[in-house]
Design a protein around this motif. Structure first.
Motif, PDB file in Angstrom:
ATOM      1  N   GLY A  59       0.533  -1.517   0.282  1.00  0.00           N
ATOM      2  CA  GLY A  59       0.082  -0.100  -0.009  1.00  0.00           C
ATOM      3  C   GLY A  59       0.802   1.389   0.169  1.00  0.00           C
ATOM      4  N   GLU A  60      -0.016   2.682   0.263  1.00  0.00           N
ATOM      5  CA  GLU A  60       0.659   3.686  -0.006  1.00  0.00           C
ATOM      6  C   GLU A  60      -0.017   4.379   1.218  1.00  0.00           C
ATOM      7  N   GLY A  86      -8.502   0.187   4.503  1.00  0.00           N
ATOM      8  CA  GLY A  86      -9.064   0.853   1.993  1.00  0.00           C
ATOM      9  C   GLY A  86      -7.490   1.342   2.146  1.00  0.00           C
ATOM     10  N   PRO A  87      -7.850   2.151   0.636  1.00  0.00           N
ATOM     11  CA  PRO A  87      -6.795   2.788   0.335  1.00  0.00           C
ATOM     12  C   PRO A  87      -5.775   3.953   1.163  1.00  0.00           C
ATOM     13  N   GLY A  88      -4.545   4.419   1.004  1.00  0.00           N
ATOM     14  CA  GLY A  88      -4.503   5.819   1.855  1.00  0.00           C
ATOM     15  C   GLY A  88      -3.470   4.964   3.194  1.00  0.00           C
ATOM     16  N   ARG A  90       0.339   2.872   4.334  1.00  0.00           N
ATOM     17  CA  ARG A  90       1.309   1.794   4.187  1.00  0.00           C
ATOM     18  C   ARG A  90       1.136   1.148   4.815  1.00  0.00           C
TER      19      ARG A  90
END
Length: 179
Positions: A59-60, A86-88, A90
């Motif tokens: 992730g990032e 979720g996204p967002g 690391r």
């Protein structure tokens, strides 16, 4: 005559002991090879002060570092928690030195301050900016030690069933696992 018989008996017992030890060594190597086939290393490796650290990094975004407890490995977080974010984010989980696929440096003690320093150096090596450190069980004790000794390196800690104090008789109960 009696001495000769005792010598032969002792030789046979010694041979049986050597064969028994050899079979245990071979069985251990076979079991270890099978375990590696069933659960191969899935991440990357990083060398820190003679410790070979195995970790996964996906992730990032905002970094979160996961530190597992005694008798565990990075998969305890990877399989249970990583999919819930979720996204967002690391997400980084590491095998502590001596656990999973991480190897402890020769002469290392495994003490809490030593392990906290390794986590600090790990965060530094990955260039993480003030991550959240999540610690479970003994990993919680390491996260607490980290927070006390290096508060400026992290944004905070999250503790999951942490080891927070010594229990009476812990050394006797845990035997060689005692840290």
């Amino acid at each position: 005559m009696l001495l000769s018989i005792l010598s032969w008996l002792l030789a046979v017992l010694l041979l049986l002991a050597v064969l028994g030890i050899a079979s245990l060594v071979l069985a251990t190597l076979w079991i270890a090879a099978k375990a590696e086939r069933l659960v191969p290393p899935v991440g990357k490796f990083l060398e820190i002060d003679g410790n070979r650290i195995h970790y996964v990094d996906q992730g990032e975004g905002r970094p979160i570092v996961f530190v597992h407890g005694l008798g565990a490995q990075l998969h305890h977080f990877r399989h249970t928690l990583f999919g819930r974010f979720g996204p967002g984010y690391r997400l980084i989980a590491l095998d502590r030195p001596g656990a999973g696929y991480s190897a402890r440096a020769s002469g290392a003690t495994g003490s809490l301050p030593e392990q906290a320093e390794i986590v600090r150096r790990f965060i530094e090596a990955l260039g993480l900016e003030r991550p959240l450190v999540v610690g479970h069980s003994l990993g919680g004790a390491i996260a607490l030690t980290f927070a006390v000794e290096h508060p400026d390196v992290i944004c905070g800690i999250a503790l999951l069933s942490p080891l927070t104090h010594m229990e009476a008789g812990a050394r006797e109960k845990l035997g060689s696992l005692y840290i």
